[in-house]
Write an enzyme that holds these catalytic residues in place. Sequence first.
Site, PDB file in Angstrom:
ATOM      1  N   GLY A 226      60.244 -21.152  68.383  1.00  0.00           N
ATOM      2  CA  GLY A 226      60.869 -20.634  69.591  1.00  0.00           C
ATOM      3  C   GLY A 226      61.544 -21.702  70.430  1.00  0.00           C
ATOM      4  O   GLY A 226      61.617 -22.862  70.054  1.00  0.00           O
TER       5      GLY A 226
ATOM      6  N   GLY B 205      63.461 -27.730  75.246  1.00  0.00           N
ATOM      7  CA  GLY B 205      63.202 -28.031  73.834  1.00  0.00           C
ATOM      8  C   GLY B 205      63.066 -26.757  73.036  1.00  0.00           C
ATOM      9  O   GLY B 205      63.221 -25.647  73.533  1.00  0.00           O
TER      10      GLY B 205
ATOM     11  N   GLY C  24      60.587 -24.446  65.335  1.00  0.00           N
ATOM     12  CA  GLY C  24      60.631 -23.366  64.370  1.00  0.00           C
ATOM     13  C   GLY C  24      60.127 -22.044  64.911  1.00  0.00           C
ATOM     14  O   GLY C  24      60.484 -20.992  64.413  1.00  0.00           O
TER      15      GLY C  24
ATOM     16  N   ASP D 199      50.183 -27.230  59.992  1.00  0.00           N
ATOM     17  CA  ASP D 199      51.541 -27.735  60.194  1.00  0.00           C
ATOM     18  C   ASP D 199      51.515 -29.016  61.022  1.00  0.00           C
ATOM     19  O   ASP D 199      52.254 -29.138  62.000  1.00  0.00           O
ATOM     20  CB  ASP D 199      52.406 -26.672  60.867  1.00  0.00           C
ATOM     21  CG  ASP D 199      53.893 -26.940  60.670  1.00  0.00           C
ATOM     22  OD1 ASP D 199      54.696 -26.384  61.438  1.00  0.00           O
ATOM     23  OD2 ASP D 199      54.260 -27.720  59.774  1.00  0.00           O
TER      24      ASP D 199
END
Length: 727
Positions: free
Chosen positions: A417, A412, A415, A528
């Site tokens: 890495g 996966g 944003g 976030d």
Amino acid sequence: MEFPRLLLLCLLLVAMWVLVADAAAPRRRHGCATRCGHIHVPYPYGLEPHCAIHGGFQLNCTTVSGTTKLFHDKPDKLEVIKISVQDSKTWFKTPIYRQCYNHATNRILHHNYKWMKLPSYYVLSRDNKVTVVGCRSSSFIQTNYYIIGCKAKCDKAPKNGSCSRSTGCCQMSLPKGVKRYQAIFNDELYNTTQKWWTGTTHCNYITVMENASFNFSTTYLTSGAFYDKDDARAPTAVQWAIAPNTCEEACVSRNSICIKNDAGYACQCSNGYQDNPYIVDGCTDIDECLDNVTYPCAGICTNTPGSFTCSCPRGKSMINGVCIKDNQKSIWMPVVGISLLLLALIVGGPFIMRKIKLQKVKKMKQRFFNQNHGLLLQQLISRNSDIGERMIITLREIEKATNNFDRARVVGGGGHGVVFKGIIDLHVVAIKKSKIVVQREIDEFINEVVVLSQVNHRNVVKLLGCCLETEVPLLVYEFISNGTLYNHLHVDGPVSILWVDRIRIALEVARALSYLHSAASMPIFHRDIKSSNILLDDNLMARVSDFGASRYIPTDQMGVTTVVQGTLGYLDPMYHYTGRLTDKSDVFSFGVLLVELLTRKKPSIYRSNDGDNLVSYFEKMLATSNLVGIIDPQVMEEEDGDLQEVATLAVICTKLRGEDRPTMREVELKLENLVVKKKLVPCMTTPNRNDEDEAQVQYMSIEPVTNEASRQYTMEEEILLSACYPR
């Protein structure tokens, strides 16, 4: 006689191959113009279609009001003022956005802030900065993925050449890969007066321009014109690529190489060479002996292909860069020394080379370790027993766990890495590697290490360690096997996660945020919260992840001003416009997450027929008792009288004013009461605190912090939680 004929045939074949290869190499055709006014137009650029390497590099030379100017016409018409092939950069004139306020009419003069779009193969160079000029100007540049800006005030007397927030000017750095942007102004900051303004109208400005070209002047605040009175445009450097994947076929010159930059791939002359790598024999040798400043030589300089040598006349030797006369009595000593050195190199050369290589690797690892704040993290571990001794993991262990970062191990990314799956000490782990090597990203990684290393909660992803021995810092945390809430929620087809699981996941996320805000000894604001940052295990238990943007906030500094970070659609609008970060910013993002769970619609891209975003449209539907028009049909079928309460809670969490929103503790208790009432989970009577709520945090912040504080639940709250829902 056969041998001469065979030799002649071979020579003819070689000559034909050279001619074919030279003819196949891309080059500028004869008769192509190379200048437009005073600007040199080098290949791969061209003024006609057949003169450019491809359409992305075709320019237009036009005479405007008697002046010859150079333009790039696609997608927007941008004036070109300079081209550097060696650096793969071009300088455009781009708009300076402004918004003006008329004191006499008390009106803001609006302007059309349309998107500024760069052509294909171009991105903004990081030599630029977002530059804001004005008194009481809170302005932002919005890109595809970021909102960047700052507030310029005139609290102090402005000075020429000095750009600071308190003297009418501020600047912010750009992220990598920006291709388009537009301006955003905060209207509420205009209705005031400043002694530095003159006249009835003042303007605030924002632009993206090359930092080296900007020199602040006090006249920008008083004359009503910033930088260029004629067309209000500033020089902006852009990085370009010749191709998105590879450029080896375009690098036709000898002594040229294919490199990767922020825009893609481009050609460059090798070290010691200069000029144009896109033209056959375009890379010419640099005569270093003509530039004694860049290439100093105190003796006899001799130019060589791609380099130079510096020697002394006979009878002198080079010592510390200076030619010194030899001592005639000791001439034999260097001869003996050189002989012994050669013998030592022959005997021990391989061993010495191996040692040198290992020492070089060791020094590089240590340099990266220090650069990535490793010493500070070691001090933190030594002072705080709550942080495990295995927090720092070596690069050798990481390489072994990921099979040298095998792409087959990638599971996966996001944003911050890309994530690899690996095994360390017989435990399956997730290893996150940053995509971008800039100091801001490194600071975010270290921030995530410090935040997660001091958090112990069942609904927060568990950090196991980190590796700082590489240019790109690495994080190692527990492997959550079942993907993200986003992937489970937004699936094709009418059926997604069960309503009972959605309510439980919302409660678990609320517990994690309540703990971060209230139970940790130093409050932590995530900044976030979104469905793609909520991981699910095999039992669909939620784990809050991705703390790269999180911040410690001391209890006596609530509402501090920060650079705005977050994801559009989830971002608190008050934090967006003011930059003041509070715990209510996470409450707003959680409210958006509740709306997403109720509707199965994506907050970042949803727009109603009237142009409303998801939160605004959901609030309208609730106010008009028309939730059926937006609620997920699956939820309508499965809910058992609790839909109205959850919808109301979501709207309260997304109130515009932060003070009108509840705390995450209140949200947590509301959802727990709802879960108990519906008997969605069994009531546990035996407390199992796991020492999470009393974790004492010793912290390390990216920005200076002056004091520490400790916050815990009250005894009444602890009794209530222990009765049914141990943390």
